[in-house]
Design a protein around this motif. Structure first.
Motif, short mmCIF file in Angstrom:
data_model
loop_
_atom_site.label_atom_id
_atom_site.label_comp_id
_atom_site.label_asym_id
_atom_site.label_seq_id
_atom_site.Cartn_x
_atom_site.Cartn_y
_atom_site.Cartn_z
N ARG A 199 0.92 -1.05 -0.03
CA ARG A 199 -0.06 0.11 -0.01
C ARG A 199 0.83 1.33 0.06
O ARG A 199 0.48 2.10 -0.91
CB ARG A 199 -0.90 0.05 1.29
CG ARG A 199 -2.17 0.97 1.08
CD ARG A 199 -3.14 1.02 2.39
NE ARG A 199 -2.71 0.19 3.58
CZ ARG A 199 -3.04 -1.00 3.95
NH1 ARG A 199 -3.82 -1.84 2.82
NH2 ARG A 199 -2.76 -1.87 4.63
N LYS B 299 4.07 1.40 -1.10
CA LYS B 299 4.64 1.69 -2.51
C LYS B 299 3.79 2.18 -3.49
O LYS B 299 4.16 2.67 -4.54
CB LYS B 299 5.26 0.29 -2.70
CG LYS B 299 6.55 -0.10 -1.78
CD LYS B 299 7.12 -1.21 -2.34
CE LYS B 299 8.36 -1.70 -1.63
NZ LYS B 299 9.45 -0.87 -2.21
N ARG B 300 2.45 1.53 -3.34
CA ARG B 300 1.45 2.08 -4.39
C ARG B 300 1.12 3.61 -4.50
O ARG B 300 1.08 4.46 -5.03
CB ARG B 300 0.14 1.39 -4.33
CG ARG B 300 -0.13 -0.07 -4.95
CD ARG B 300 -1.26 -0.58 -4.81
NE ARG B 300 -1.32 -2.08 -4.71
CZ ARG B 300 -1.60 -2.63 -3.77
NH1 ARG B 300 -2.01 -1.97 -2.56
NH2 ARG B 300 -1.32 -4.12 -3.59
#
Length: 82
Positions: free
Chosen positions: A76, A78-79
């Protein structure tokens, strides 16, 4: 500028990339393997400390849940950074 033949790369000098040496790759892989072994040994030690087969399975499921939760949190983040 010299005339270029069809399909020829358009630059006169190839790019020099800073690729890691074989020694650097070996050290990096050894460090990754050591970390993996340390983590797995820690989990195995915790499981071996459990008093019964049922608590071993319960502890293993707990480890799996904690690892999955950490992976979801990291994914999450990294997104959101992308």
């Amino acid at each position: 500028m010299s005339e270029r033949r069809k399909g020829q790369w358009p630059v006169d000098q190839p790019a020099v990339l800073d690729a890691p040496s074989d020694d650097e790759l070996y050290v990096q892989r050894a460090a990754e393997r050591a970390l993996h072994e340390l983590v797995m040994d820690s989990i195995q030690h915790d499981l071996e400390q459990q008093p019964s087969p049922l608590t071993v399975i319960t502890a293993a499921r707990s480890w799996c849940n904690r690892i999955t939760a950490a992976a979801e949190e990291i994914a999450r983040a990294k997104r959101g950074a992308a």
